[in-house]
Design an enzyme around this catalytic site. Structure first.
Site, PDB file in Angstrom:
ATOM      1  N   HIS A 152       0.952   5.417   0.887  1.00  0.00           N
ATOM      2  CA  HIS A 152       0.247   6.180   1.848  1.00  0.00           C
ATOM      3  C   HIS A 152       0.310   7.617   0.867  1.00  0.00           C
ATOM      4  CE1 HIS A 152       0.488   4.070   5.855  1.00  0.00           C
ATOM      5  NE2 HIS A 152       1.448   3.529   5.200  1.00  0.00           N
ATOM      6  N   HIS A 169       0.944  -1.211   0.154  1.00  0.00           N
ATOM      7  CA  HIS A 169      -0.024  -0.190   0.090  1.00  0.00           C
ATOM      8  C   HIS A 169       0.857   1.116   0.082  1.00  0.00           C
ATOM      9  CE1 HIS A 169       0.701  -1.260   4.195  1.00  0.00           C
ATOM     10  NE2 HIS A 169       0.636  -0.103   4.277  1.00  0.00           N
TER      11      HIS A 169
HETATM   12  P1  AMP Z   1       2.239   0.213   7.321  1.00  0.00           P
HETATM   13  O1  AMP Z   1       2.215  -1.338   7.012  1.00  0.00           O
HETATM   14  O2  AMP Z   1       3.373   0.576   8.224  1.00  0.00           O
HETATM   15  O3  AMP Z   1       1.807   1.381   6.077  1.00  0.00           O
HETATM   16  O4  AMP Z   1       1.204   0.595   8.248  1.00  0.00           O
HETATM   17  C1  AMP Z   1      -0.254   0.091   8.213  1.00  0.00           C
HETATM   18  C2  AMP Z   1      -1.587   1.175   8.158  1.00  0.00           C
HETATM   19  O5  AMP Z   1      -2.644   0.885   7.820  1.00  0.00           O
HETATM   20  C3  AMP Z   1      -1.321   2.228   9.238  1.00  0.00           C
HETATM   21  O6  AMP Z   1      -1.046   3.794   8.711  1.00  0.00           O
HETATM   22  C4  AMP Z   1      -2.666   1.962   9.818  1.00  0.00           C
HETATM   23  O7  AMP Z   1      -3.377   3.162  10.245  1.00  0.00           O
HETATM   24  C5  AMP Z   1      -3.447   1.284   8.885  1.00  0.00           C
HETATM   25  N1  AMP Z   1      -4.681   0.578   8.982  1.00  0.00           N
HETATM   26  C6  AMP Z   1      -4.551  -0.671   9.727  1.00  0.00           C
HETATM   27  N2  AMP Z   1      -5.738  -1.369   9.789  1.00  0.00           N
HETATM   28  C7  AMP Z   1      -6.719  -0.346   8.870  1.00  0.00           C
HETATM   29  C8  AMP Z   1      -7.856  -0.799   8.511  1.00  0.00           C
HETATM   30  N3  AMP Z   1      -8.538  -1.670   8.976  1.00  0.00           N
HETATM   31  N4  AMP Z   1      -8.398   0.351   7.677  1.00  0.00           N
HETATM   32  C9  AMP Z   1      -7.688   1.203   7.261  1.00  0.00           C
HETATM   33  N5  AMP Z   1      -6.424   1.278   7.571  1.00  0.00           N
HETATM   34  C10 AMP Z   1      -5.860   0.603   8.553  1.00  0.00           C
END
Ligand code: AMP
Length: 142
Positions: A105, A103
């Site tokens: 950001h 993903h």
């Molecule tokens: P990263 O893998 O370090 O990019 O972090 C995962 C991101 O996903 C973090 O910014 C979380 O706040 C976000 N996140 C985790 N669970 C969910 C969810 N169910 N829906 C939307 N965002 C999420």
């Protein structure tokens, strides 16, 4: 590197098994709001294909995800009255990755305003709904 886990939380969102605040979808990409936004409008863009991160994703899917991230960045500038955009993408635990479906950001930024720390505060569902609706509408017109 471990194999892709089809039970990761974003795979469940892509399959419609868990809810999200969707902002965009096409045949190869999907985007929704981060539930713990580091700034208002913080969006995550994913390939629909099963990719753990930059190390195993198909190069064309990666390119497409970044095209979508650009579209969202442009729309977010006006929707969130942003002065800039921060793009982040983490790979493996050592690289800061927490959820193991690739993903990107897209984080709208205001001059002089720091991002909140990662995973510091869950945003209210009604705020996320309103933001997702506005961003989705702007993307339709883009
Ligand atoms: P990263 O893998 O370090 O990019 O972090 C995962 C991101 O996903 C973090 O910014 C979380 O706040 C976000 N996140 C985790 N669970 C969910 C969810 N169910 N829906 C939307 N965002 C999420």
């Amino acid at each position: 590197m471990p194999a892709y886990d089809p039970n990761n939380i974003f795979a469940k969102i892509l399959r419609g098994e868990l809810p999200c605040h969707k902002v965009y979808e096409d045949d190869r990409a999907f985007a929704f709001l981060d539930i713990m936004p580091r700034a208002p409008g913080h969006t995550l863009v994913l390939p629909k294909s099963a990719a753990r991160n930059i190390l195993d994703v198909d190069a064309d899917d990666l390119g497409h995800v970044h095209k979508v991230a650009q579209k969202i960045a442009k729309a977010a500038m006006s929707v969130f009255d942003a002065d800039g955009i921060t793009i982040q993408q983490f790979n493996e635990s050592a690289g800061g990755q927490v959820v193991f479906h690739l993903h990107v950001h897209v984080i709208p930024r205001k001059e002089g305003v720091s991002m909140k720390p990662p995973a510091s505060e869950k945003e209210k569902p009604e705020v996320l709904s309103a933001h997702a609706l506005k961003l989705a509408a702007a993307l339709k017109d883009a």
